[in-house]
Design an enzyme around this catalytic site. Structure first.
Site, PDB file in Angstrom:
ATOM      1  N   ARG A 258       9.535  21.914  33.123  1.00 38.05           N
ATOM      2  CA  ARG A 258       8.904  21.893  31.804  1.00 38.05           C
ATOM      3  C   ARG A 258       7.399  21.716  31.954  1.00 38.05           C
ATOM      4  O   ARG A 258       6.943  20.866  32.710  1.00 38.05           O
ATOM      5  CB  ARG A 258       9.489  20.755  30.944  1.00 38.05           C
ATOM      6  CG  ARG A 258      10.980  20.923  30.720  1.00 38.05           C
ATOM      7  CD  ARG A 258      11.559  19.890  29.799  1.00 38.05           C
ATOM      8  NE  ARG A 258      13.003  20.052  29.701  1.00 38.05           N
ATOM      9  CZ  ARG A 258      13.817  19.281  28.984  1.00 38.05           C
ATOM     10  NH1 ARG A 258      13.308  18.281  28.276  1.00 38.05           N
ATOM     11  NH2 ARG A 258      15.122  19.496  28.964  1.00 38.05           N
ATOM     12  N   ARG A 273       7.749  11.425  32.321  1.00 44.52           N
ATOM     13  CA  ARG A 273       7.486  12.750  31.754  1.00 44.52           C
ATOM     14  C   ARG A 273       6.825  13.602  32.832  1.00 44.52           C
ATOM     15  O   ARG A 273       5.618  13.495  33.068  1.00 44.52           O
ATOM     16  CB  ARG A 273       6.579  12.620  30.524  1.00 44.52           C
ATOM     17  CG  ARG A 273       6.563  13.870  29.643  1.00 44.52           C
ATOM     18  CD  ARG A 273       5.580  13.701  28.494  1.00 44.52           C
ATOM     19  NE  ARG A 273       5.985  12.677  27.546  1.00 44.52           N
ATOM     20  CZ  ARG A 273       6.715  12.904  26.455  1.00 44.52           C
ATOM     21  NH1 ARG A 273       7.135  14.119  26.191  1.00 44.52           N
ATOM     22  NH2 ARG A 273       7.024  11.913  25.650  1.00 44.52           N
ATOM     23  N   GLU A 345      14.252   7.801  25.489  1.00 45.43           N
ATOM     24  CA  GLU A 345      15.400   8.713  25.520  1.00 45.43           C
ATOM     25  C   GLU A 345      15.933   8.921  26.935  1.00 45.43           C
ATOM     26  O   GLU A 345      15.189   9.225  27.855  1.00 45.43           O
ATOM     27  CB  GLU A 345      15.001  10.067  24.932  1.00 45.43           C
ATOM     28  CG  GLU A 345      16.118  11.103  24.981  1.00 45.43           C
ATOM     29  CD  GLU A 345      15.609  12.515  24.744  1.00 45.43           C
ATOM     30  OE1 GLU A 345      16.173  13.442  25.351  1.00 45.43           O
ATOM     31  OE2 GLU A 345      14.639  12.703  23.983  1.00 45.43           O
ATOM     32  N   SER A 348      20.662  13.256  25.260  1.00 45.13           N
ATOM     33  CA  SER A 348      20.557  13.971  23.993  1.00 45.13           C
ATOM     34  C   SER A 348      21.762  14.892  23.900  1.00 45.13           C
ATOM     35  O   SER A 348      22.106  15.569  24.876  1.00 45.13           O
ATOM     36  CB  SER A 348      19.259  14.780  23.954  1.00 45.13           C
ATOM     37  OG  SER A 348      19.173  15.526  22.765  1.00 45.13           O
ATOM     38  N   ARG A 385      15.176  10.676  35.013  1.00 44.92           N
ATOM     39  CA  ARG A 385      14.556   9.609  34.219  1.00 44.92           C
ATOM     40  C   ARG A 385      15.410   8.342  34.173  1.00 44.92           C
ATOM     41  O   ARG A 385      14.890   7.245  33.951  1.00 44.92           O
ATOM     42  CB  ARG A 385      14.276  10.103  32.799  1.00 44.92           C
ATOM     43  CG  ARG A 385      13.512   9.106  31.959  1.00 44.92           C
ATOM     44  CD  ARG A 385      13.349   9.535  30.521  1.00 44.92           C
ATOM     45  NE  ARG A 385      12.347  10.568  30.346  1.00 44.92           N
ATOM     46  CZ  ARG A 385      11.904  10.964  29.154  1.00 44.92           C
ATOM     47  NH1 ARG A 385      12.379  10.410  28.055  1.00 44.92           N
ATOM     48  NH2 ARG A 385      11.002  11.923  29.070  1.00 44.92           N
TER      49      ARG A 385
END
Length: 420
Positions: A258, A273, A345, A348, A385
């Protein structure tokens, strides 16, 4: 795509969904106008083709004195058919292009608003109280010999890293534990491609508002995936599935890429991130009527994994303005991060209803043997993460980290990770 019949039969529902997402509801009227034009042009072209067909049957039987007139009429009619087909193709293309930009309809129970307007559905566990000043995940991992950010930046640039020693073991252990759980629940494990064709990326809905986050290899016209959801959604493209015995469930292990466009200055320290990480993603094909129940099951499997790493977390119902293009409804599980004194988070899960399957032409046969559009869902089972939540919540005053009991068999039986 949404069902075109919904646009025609209940345009107000589409407008309401657009308003809830914070998107332009005027697109609905544009689409209705284009749809009317498209269907009118199709009818006009069909009418002219029928006239052309009838005339073609008359010409061979016509007397000589009539034949020339009929041939002239046929020539004129052929030109009209050609023009009508051009108009039909143009109208259809304009409608399809705009229609593909329309996001999925939101669930009526999803909270309306932006990123901060989620609803907390429940808390599990109390925020960790350590009794000493905690170290953040980067300080802990560096002391454990588990990560090398400096060399990651040297080799690949900012937001890249090497997981080393126990850091690599933690990631492999987490992902293997996720695969083991997936197998226990009837999922088929998959190692998926990292590169996909444009039609697959577009089919999942990621080339809309999320296109700036995706790496594109221009010379090959291929996209690096940000989640194995993408190749798994394309796995059955243009196929008819057998769902008589229940959903098709896959657990995809992949590296994810990403660009994190627009996120500069947010969570730049450590591995929260980053541009590359690994993930095990659940992906399901099911009948639309079963999708909501399957969504609850996916959330349950995520919580089962979170229980294994023994961290406090909360479950949120994501607000409509923070849903991805393809999501009808999304639940996130966020773990407590002691040094940030907030939740972040970790998982999801999204119910995408028939949105992706309609774009990718994934169908199943109903009880009458008729092909119908399938529904797709996805959900996180473990990612890089998670290491952040584990080491911060299980740290001890001397800088060592207790390994959650369920994870120990997957990291060589280690009970405690100690600084070098």
């Amino acid at each position: 795509m949404i069902d075109p019949r919904t646009l025609r039969d209940d345009p107000e529902a589409v407008r309401a969904s657009q308003r809830a997402r914070g998107e332009d509801e005027g697109v609905v009227d544009k689409l209705l106008s284009l749809d009317t034009r498209r269907r009118s042009s199709i009818a006009a072209a069909d009418k002219l083709r029928n006239e052309q067909k009838l005339l073609g049957k008359q010409i061979p039987k016509a007397p000589p004195e009539e034949k020339q007139r009929l041939l002239a009429t046929a020539k004129e009619l052929a030109a009209q058919v050609k023009a009508a087909e051009v108009e039909q193709n143009t109208a259809s293309e304009e409608f399809d292009q705009l229609f593909r930009t329309l996001p999925n309809l939101v669930h009526p129970d999803a909270p309306v608003g932006g990123e901060d307007d989620f609803t907390v559905l429940k808390h599990v566990g109390e925020p960790t109280k350590l009794g000493f000043t905690p170290k953040d995940h980067l300080e802990l991992l560096e002391a454990l010999g588990g990560v090398d950010m400096e060399r990651g930046a040297k080799v690949s640039g900012s937001r890249f890293y090497f997981l080393t020693g126990v850091g690599a073991q933690l990631q492999l252990g987490l992902l293997n534990m996720a695969i083991a759980q997936a197998l226990e629940n009837g999922f088929t494990p998959m190692i998926t491609p990292s590169l996909v064709r444009p039609e697959i990326m577009a089919g999942t809905g990621f080339l809309g508002q999320h296109s700036s986050e995706i790496y594109h290899l221009e010379d090959d016209d291929l996209y690096l995936v940000g989640t194995s959801e993408v190749p798994l959604a394309g796995f059955h493209a243009d196929e008819i599935l057998d769902l008589k015995d229940g959903p098709n469930r896959y657990a995809g292990w992949s590296s994810c890429y990403r660009r994190e466009a627009g996120s500069y200055g947010k969570d730049t320290r450590g591995i929260i991130r980053v541009h590359q990480f690994d993930k095990v993603e659940m992906f399901v094909y099911t009948k639309p009527d079963d999708a909501e129940a399957e969504h609850e099951r996916l959330l349950g499997w995520e919580e089962q994994m979170l229980a294994k790493i023994e961290v406090p977390y909360r479950v949120i119902d994501t607000a409509t303005g923070d849903l991805g293009t393809s999501a009808h409804r999304k639940f996130d599980c966020e773990a407590w991060i002691p040094t940030q004194e907030t939740y972040r988070e970790l998982t999801s899960t999204s119910n995408c209803t028939t949105f992706q399957a309609r774009r990718l032409s994934v169908r199943y046969r109903d009880e009458n043997g008729k092909p119908q559009i399938a529904a797709t869902l996805n959900g996180t089972l473990a990612t890089t993460r998670w290491i952040v939540a584990i080491v911060e919540n299980h740290q001890q005053e001397d800088g060592s980290v207790r390994v959650p009991e369920a994870l120990r068999p997957f990291v060589g039986g280690k009970e405690v990770l100690t600084p070098r």
